[in-house]
Design an enzyme around this catalytic site. Structure first.
Site, mmCIF file in Angstrom:
data_model
loop_
_atom_site.group_PDB
_atom_site.id
_atom_site.type_symbol
_atom_site.label_atom_id
_atom_site.label_comp_id
_atom_site.label_asym_id
_atom_site.label_seq_id
_atom_site.Cartn_x
_atom_site.Cartn_y
_atom_site.Cartn_z
ATOM 1 N N ASP A 148 48.946 42.905 44.539
ATOM 2 C CA ASP A 148 47.615 42.930 43.957
ATOM 3 C C ASP A 148 47.721 43.183 42.459
ATOM 4 O O ASP A 148 48.654 43.845 41.990
ATOM 5 C CB ASP A 148 46.765 44.031 44.595
ATOM 6 C CG ASP A 148 46.467 43.768 46.060
ATOM 7 O OD1 ASP A 148 46.510 42.592 46.465
ATOM 8 O OD2 ASP A 148 46.203 44.737 46.796
ATOM 9 N N LYS A 149 46.752 42.691 41.714
ATOM 10 C CA LYS A 149 46.772 42.825 40.261
ATOM 11 C C LYS A 149 47.024 44.265 39.825
ATOM 12 O O LYS A 149 47.813 44.525 38.914
ATOM 13 C CB LYS A 149 45.443 42.325 39.686
ATOM 14 C CG LYS A 149 45.335 42.448 38.170
ATOM 15 C CD LYS A 149 44.000 41.909 37.674
ATOM 16 C CE LYS A 149 43.880 42.056 36.174
ATOM 17 N NZ LYS A 149 42.576 41.548 35.668
#
Length: 332
Positions: A148-149
């Protein structure tokens, strides 16, 4: 007035047109006076907040349109092909076939709507150049798995097609060692165990994943509570926070975040699955640590090199925001 460009610069093209009669759905009315924009495009622009009437922002395509002068700041067209960007990378290993990096929080793995630049792909294109594997497609060259970012930690990317195919096969067979460190609200009970559920899209919010009773895909996470923080004086009461090591046996979207939340111990700072508020001392520690993301770090990645057959294993410590938060939690 027609929807001819009124202003054009590096940021946006501003279109203006006057609606003489209201009453219709806003998106339909705008499609009539801005014929160069499709109704779907107008709905997206409304959602982005770049449409105004007489200088006041409007949104919601299903609302009734009112007469007035409408202006739309149309963002510039973004190239479908990611461009190289000289973004610093922490490289843990690199050879002719693959590269292993310690991804910083805040960096998306690949371009996506709303996040077209500053991604790992942009950085890899600059670092690796033409050697990056193209199997992942134009937008995702070299990418075989994602974080995830706002999750930090170890990632591997393929530089050649044979490495891409080999790594993809390892991930598909779950023949990869992957352990994450999470700081959680409370801690899972028991202190060690396996979470095995079905995970799929939430029926109430399609942007979220959820534990399902039927449908979805099988998801397995093994976890160990490594430390607890701020244990109340009352016997048997739950701690305020915990440090949990999670080992993935499968790799579903948001798996660890969903699984820990399902155990009543969501990851601290998680804006999507962190339902409920941490104890006041924990909130203060989060603020002092400057944590603005989910406290999740991909600490270990181990695999057999798909070309050379060498056993590789990489381990990194959580970055400063998580490390400082853990120190503060240990003082509770």
């Amino acid at each position: 007035m027609s929807d001819e460009p009124l202003i054009e610069d590096d940021d946006a093209t501003v279109l203006e047109a006057r609606l003489e009669t209201g009453g219709a759905r806003l998106d339909k009315a705008l499609a009539d006076i801005f014929p160069t924009l499709s109704r779907a495009r107008l709905q997206a622009l409304l959602a982005e907040g770049v449409v105004s009437r007489d200088g006041t922002p409007v949104s919601g395509g299903s609302a009734k349109a009112l007469p007035g002068l409408y202006a739309i700041a149309v963002p510039p067209v973004v190239s479908a092909t990611p461009l190289p960007e000289a973004i610093p990378l922490t490289v843990l290993f690199e050879d002719a076939d693959l590269i292993v990096i310690d991804k910083a929080p805040g960096m998306a793995a690949h371009p996506a709507p709303g996040c077209e630049t500053g991604t790992l792909v942009n950085a890899l294109l600059a670092h690796c150049g033409a050697s990056l594997s193209g199997i992942g497609g134009v937008a995702r060259p070299g990418i075989v798995h994602r974080l995830d970012k706002d999750t930090s930690g170890v990632m591997v990317a393929a530089k050649t097609d044979r490495a891409h195919a080999g790594l993809s096969a390892l991930f598909a067979a779950h023949d990869i060692e992957r352990t994450y460190i999470a700081l959680t609200r409370g801690a899972p009970d028991p202190a060690k165990g396996r979470i095995e559920t079905l995970i799929g899209r939430s029926s109430s919010d399609r942007k979220k994943m959820a534990v399902l009773k039927s449908g979805g895909r099988n998801a397995i996470t093994d976890y160990v509570v490594q430390a607890v923080f701020g244990r109340p004086a009352k016997a048997g009461a739950a701690p305020m926070a915990g440090r949990v090591a999670c080992t993935l046996q499968t790799g579903r979207t948001h798996q660890i975040r969903v699984h820990l939340a399902s155990k009543g111990a969501p990851i601290l700072g998680d804006p999507v699955y962190g339902s409920g508020s941490p104890a006041t001392p924990v909130r203060a520690a989060i603020a002092e640590a400057g944590l603005t993301r989910q406290a999740l770090h991909a600490a270990v990645l181990g695999f057999v090199h798909p070309v050379t057959g060498e056993a590789l294993r990489f381990e990194t410590a959580p970055p400063d925001d998580m490390a400082k938060l853990e120190r503060l939690l240990a003082e509770l």
